[in-house]
Structures are given as structure tokens and as C-alpha cells.
Design an enzyme around this catalytic site. Structure first.
Site, PDB file in Angstrom:
ATOM      1  N   ARG A   7       0.840  -1.194   0.000  1.00 33.03           N
ATOM      2  CA  ARG A   7       0.000   0.000   0.000  1.00 33.03           C
ATOM      3  C   ARG A   7       0.875   1.244   0.000  1.00 33.03           C
ATOM      4  O   ARG A   7       2.005   1.225   0.466  1.00 33.03           O
ATOM      5  CB  ARG A   7      -0.888   0.039   1.248  1.00 33.03           C
ATOM      6  CG  ARG A   7      -2.071  -0.899   1.250  1.00 33.03           C
ATOM      7  CD  ARG A   7      -3.131  -0.559   0.211  1.00 33.03           C
ATOM      8  NE  ARG A   7      -3.375   0.860   0.070  1.00 33.03           N
ATOM      9  CZ  ARG A   7      -4.303   1.552   0.721  1.00 33.03           C
ATOM     10  NH1 ARG A   7      -5.093   0.981   1.577  1.00 33.03           N
ATOM     11  NH2 ARG A   7      -4.450   2.849   0.504  1.00 33.03           N
ATOM     12  N   ARG A  63       3.057   4.026 -16.509  1.00 30.56           N
ATOM     13  CA  ARG A  63       3.422   3.461 -17.819  1.00 30.56           C
ATOM     14  C   ARG A  63       4.807   3.910 -18.252  1.00 30.56           C
ATOM     15  O   ARG A  63       5.588   3.124 -18.769  1.00 30.56           O
ATOM     16  CB  ARG A  63       2.398   3.874 -18.876  1.00 30.56           C
ATOM     17  CG  ARG A  63       1.036   3.322 -18.652  1.00 30.56           C
ATOM     18  CD  ARG A  63       0.789   2.077 -19.473  1.00 30.56           C
ATOM     19  NE  ARG A  63      -0.554   1.587 -19.167  1.00 30.56           N
ATOM     20  CZ  ARG A  63      -0.795   0.435 -18.560  1.00 30.56           C
ATOM     21  NH1 ARG A  63       0.196  -0.348 -18.224  1.00 30.56           N
ATOM     22  NH2 ARG A  63      -2.019   0.057 -18.302  1.00 30.56           N
ATOM     23  N   CYS A  74      -7.407   2.601 -12.627  1.00 32.35           N
ATOM     24  CA  CYS A  74      -7.668   3.759 -11.771  1.00 32.35           C
ATOM     25  C   CYS A  74      -9.133   3.766 -11.357  1.00 32.35           C
ATOM     26  O   CYS A  74     -10.008   3.335 -12.112  1.00 32.35           O
ATOM     27  CB  CYS A  74      -7.378   5.062 -12.516  1.00 32.35           C
ATOM     28  SG  CYS A  74      -5.663   5.286 -12.989  1.00 32.35           S
ATOM     29  N   GLU A  77     -11.810   7.421  -5.194  1.00 34.49           N
ATOM     30  CA  GLU A  77     -12.096   7.128  -3.785  1.00 34.49           C
ATOM     31  C   GLU A  77     -13.499   7.616  -3.428  1.00 34.49           C
ATOM     32  O   GLU A  77     -14.029   8.542  -4.047  1.00 34.49           O
ATOM     33  CB  GLU A  77     -11.090   7.861  -2.878  1.00 34.49           C
ATOM     34  CG  GLU A  77      -9.747   7.231  -2.800  1.00 34.49           C
ATOM     35  CD  GLU A  77      -9.694   5.969  -1.955  1.00 34.49           C
ATOM     36  OE1 GLU A  77     -10.493   5.805  -1.003  1.00 34.49           O
ATOM     37  OE2 GLU A  77      -8.831   5.138  -2.253  1.00 34.49           O
ATOM     38  N   ARG A  89      -3.808   7.060  -4.060  1.00 37.90           N
ATOM     39  CA  ARG A  89      -3.500   5.858  -3.287  1.00 37.90           C
ATOM     40  C   ARG A  89      -3.127   4.726  -4.242  1.00 37.90           C
ATOM     41  O   ARG A  89      -3.592   4.702  -5.378  1.00 37.90           O
ATOM     42  CB  ARG A  89      -4.692   5.450  -2.428  1.00 37.90           C
ATOM     43  CG  ARG A  89      -5.003   6.425  -1.312  1.00 37.90           C
ATOM     44  CD  ARG A  89      -6.309   6.048  -0.622  1.00 37.90           C
ATOM     45  NE  ARG A  89      -6.567   6.830   0.558  1.00 37.90           N
ATOM     46  CZ  ARG A  89      -7.174   8.013   0.565  1.00 37.90           C
ATOM     47  NH1 ARG A  89      -7.575   8.563  -0.566  1.00 37.90           N
ATOM     48  NH2 ARG A  89      -7.390   8.651   1.696  1.00 37.90           N
ATOM     49  N   TYR A 107       3.985   6.098   2.476  1.00 40.63           N
ATOM     50  CA  TYR A 107       3.055   7.231   2.541  1.00 40.63           C
ATOM     51  C   TYR A 107       3.890   8.505   2.521  1.00 40.63           C
ATOM     52  O   TYR A 107       4.744   8.702   3.395  1.00 40.63           O
ATOM     53  CB  TYR A 107       2.188   7.148   3.802  1.00 40.63           C
ATOM     54  CG  TYR A 107       1.217   5.997   3.705  1.00 40.63           C
ATOM     55  CD1 TYR A 107      -0.082   6.192   3.264  1.00 40.63           C
ATOM     56  CD2 TYR A 107       1.632   4.693   3.981  1.00 40.63           C
ATOM     57  CE1 TYR A 107      -0.958   5.133   3.131  1.00 40.63           C
ATOM     58  CE2 TYR A 107       0.761   3.623   3.848  1.00 40.63           C
ATOM     59  CZ  TYR A 107      -0.528   3.848   3.423  1.00 40.63           C
ATOM     60  OH  TYR A 107      -1.390   2.789   3.273  1.00 40.63           O
ATOM     61  N   ARG A 115      -1.675   6.910   7.607  1.00 45.99           N
ATOM     62  CA  ARG A 115      -1.215   5.694   8.280  1.00 45.99           C
ATOM     63  C   ARG A 115       0.085   5.971   9.021  1.00 45.99           C
ATOM     64  O   ARG A 115       1.129   5.463   8.669  1.00 45.99           O
ATOM     65  CB  ARG A 115      -1.004   4.570   7.252  1.00 45.99           C
ATOM     66  CG  ARG A 115      -2.227   4.019   6.607  1.00 45.99           C
ATOM     67  CD  ARG A 115      -3.193   3.329   7.583  1.00 45.99           C
ATOM     68  NE  ARG A 115      -2.604   2.323   8.406  1.00 45.99           N
ATOM     69  CZ  ARG A 115      -2.593   1.021   8.132  1.00 45.99           C
ATOM     70  NH1 ARG A 115      -3.144   0.568   7.029  1.00 45.99           N
ATOM     71  NH2 ARG A 115      -2.054   0.149   8.967  1.00 45.99           N
TER      72      ARG A 115
END
Length: 120
Positions: A7, A63, A74, A77, A89, A107, A115
């Protein structure tokens, strides 16, 4: 060799194609570097962006980093009130010898607040 998920997230400076591309590339390169991966190790990547980012697709930024033959997608959210704005994200699925506890989730910038427990 195992399949692992990594993540990550970053906060983008502005809703421009240039800013989204630069932030996404920085995030992807950091994920690869810290986890000792190459684009060949990546099985697929799911990108999401907050609803206020619509100037370009984050997958397009990947890419140009060697992900031409990697499945990328894609999505937007959920528009939760008070959520961190201008955020990209990532969830990358990779082949690696790293254990789950050795995986570094990345992050960057304002997204570190998402996080704090695992942010690098």
C-alpha cells in the site's frame, strides 16, 4: 517467491496533469526502491484518487516507468467528508521473497497522516 500487496499514498500539490504525474511517479519509485523491486516484479496496480483529482490518470504516470505490460487500473475514492484532499492511493501486487512484516508501505507528504503507524 510469494505474492504480496503493498500500500501507499501521496498528497498531490495541485489538480494538474504534471503534479499528478510527478507525485505518482515519486510514490511508485519509492515503493520499488524501498522494497528492492523492479517493474518486472509487479503483477498489477490499483490506483485510486480523491474526487478532486481529475486532470489525468495516475496509471499513465506508471506506464512511463516501465509498466507498459503491467495491468493498471484507476478508480475514484469514496467522497467522505473531511477526507484528505488531492490524494493518490496505490495497492500494488508483487512477487517477492519479502515476508509480510518486511514489506514497506509508503506514505508521502500529507498522506503520511493516513497511516502514521506504517508510514515510512
Amino acid at each position: 517467491m510469494s505474492v504480496r500487496a503493498i500500500r501507499g499514498a501521496t498528497q498531490v500539490e495541485a489538480n494538474t496533469a504534471e503534479a499528478i504525474t510527478a507525485a505518482t511517479q515519486e510514490l511508485i519509485l519509492e515503493i520499488l526502491s524501498v522494497n528492492s523491486l523492479t517493474p518486472e516484479d509487479v503483477i498489477s496496480v490499483l490506483f485510486t484518487s480523491s474526487p478532486d483529482l481529475n486532470a489525468t490518470f495516475p496509471a499513465g504516470a506508471a506506464r512511463s516507468l516501465g509498466f507498459e505490460n503491467t495491468p493498471l487500473i484507476c478508480s475514484v475514492e469514496i467522497d467522505v467528508p473531511g477526507a484528505l484532499p488531492r490524494t493518490v492511493r496505490v495497492m500494488a501486487h508483487v512477487e517477492t521473497d519479502l515476508s509480510k512484516s518486511e514489506i514497506a508501505h509508503i506514505y508521502l507528504h500529507g498522506a503520511k497522516a493516513l497511516r502514521r503507524d506504517i508510514a515510512q
